[in-house]
Write an enzyme that holds these catalytic residues in place. Structure first.
Site, PDB file in Angstrom:
ATOM      1  N   PRO A 128       0.790  -1.236   0.000  1.00 24.83           N
ATOM      2  CA  PRO A 128       0.000   0.000   0.000  1.00 24.83           C
ATOM      3  C   PRO A 128       0.820   1.283   0.000  1.00 24.83           C
ATOM      4  CG  PRO A 128       0.197  -0.792   2.226  1.00 24.83           C
ATOM      5  CD  PRO A 128       0.975  -1.773   1.357  1.00 24.83           C
ATOM      6  N   GLU A 129       2.138   1.192  -0.170  1.00 27.97           N
ATOM      7  CA  GLU A 129       2.974   2.369   0.049  1.00 27.97           C
ATOM      8  C   GLU A 129       2.702   3.506  -0.932  1.00 27.97           C
ATOM      9  OE1 GLU A 129       5.413  -1.034   1.827  1.00 27.97           O
ATOM     10  OE2 GLU A 129       4.068  -0.730   0.134  1.00 27.97           O
ATOM     11  N   VAL A 130       2.600   3.226  -2.219  1.00 26.22           N
ATOM     12  CA  VAL A 130       2.439   4.305  -3.199  1.00 26.22           C
ATOM     13  C   VAL A 130       1.181   5.141  -2.924  1.00 26.22           C
ATOM     14  CG1 VAL A 130       2.007   4.811  -5.642  1.00 26.22           C
ATOM     15  CG2 VAL A 130       3.889   3.290  -4.989  1.00 26.22           C
ATOM     16  N   GLY A 133       1.926   7.579  -0.273  1.00 27.07           N
ATOM     17  CA  GLY A 133       2.885   8.642  -0.557  1.00 27.07           C
ATOM     18  C   GLY A 133       4.317   8.282  -0.846  1.00 27.07           C
TER      19      GLY A 133
END
Length: 246
Positions: A128-130, A133
């Protein structure tokens, strides 16, 4: 925080921070490194199994913890976590990940960094990082080795979460288990490996490690630098502020 046990010739390391969904802070990462290194030099241990207490395998870095750190210190922690994940690949003994519930963010990458991955077929996998941010800050070489660069990039773009069956199809997972039986399957695999000649198992892992992790340190350094730059942007700053205040 971390439970360590032995079953015959199998060393078992269990993440146990259920209140934080087994997310990683500095103490957990340090304890994990200490445990696997101890097993790696123990002549009575042939295989290491990495698992977790409910509710799931690992939710990645503890955003509440890192959200309270200065940027430089946060990047240092992520670099240390990347060092831990690479270590799993460079240990002499095989490491088997057992995933129930979920493997998210750094938990996804940590599992993929193990030599063999067992997942419940209904486990939830996601990077879920993108959307919050930033680029995944470590371990991407292991993911590329498992699924290829194009598929790894797609996963990092964070399409919808997927289950263990899709993770197996992609190559992230090696063996599937019915829900609640991942540990059982992981232990059975560990017993089979432990019955093989230890020198031959270690030699096999050593031979393939450069092909799997050859650029891992360089890629982790680059990803960490990009992560630091990303964390200066508004979306990432808002994410860190939100979790840091919890």
């Amino acid at each position: 925080m971390l439970d360590v046990d032995v079953a015959g010739r199998i060393g078992i390391v269990s993440l146990n921070r259920p209140v934080r969904r087994n997310a990683m802070d500095r103490d957990l990462v340090a304890a994990l490194v200490q445990a696997v290194c101890r097993f790696d030099v123990d002549p009575e241990i042939a295989v290491i199994v990495l698992k977790a207490a409910a509710p799931g395998f690992c939710a990645g870095s503890d955003l509440k913890f890192i959200g309270r750190l200065p940027l430089a210190e946060m990047c240092r922690f992520e670099a240390e976590t990347g060092d831990m994940a690479r270590l799993l690949g460079f240990l002499r003994k095989p490491v088997i990940a057992s995933v129930e519930g979920f493997a998210l963010g750094g938990g996804f990458i940590m599992a993929a960094s193990c030599d063999l991955v067992v997942s419940a077929d209904d486990a939830r996998w996601h990077l879920p990082e993108v959307p919050i941010g930033w680029l995944t800050p470590w371990g991407l070489n292991a993911l590329v080795s498992r699924v290829g660069a194009v598929a790894a990039r797609k996963l990092c773009f964070a399409s919808e979460p997927f289950d263990g069956r899709e993770a197996k199809r992609l190559g992230v997972v090696d063996h599937l288990a019915a829900p609640g039986r991942a540990d059982e399957i992981a232990m059975a695999l560990a017993l089979r490996l432990a019955a093989l000649p230890a020198a031959a198992v270690a030699a096999t892992k050593r031979f393939f490690t450069p092909a799997i992790l050859g650029m891992s340190e360089t890629m982790d350094v680059q990803a960490n630098e990009i992560f630091a730059a990303n964390c200066r942007h508004p979306v990432a700053r808002a994410t860190l502020q939100r979790f840091g205040q919890r």
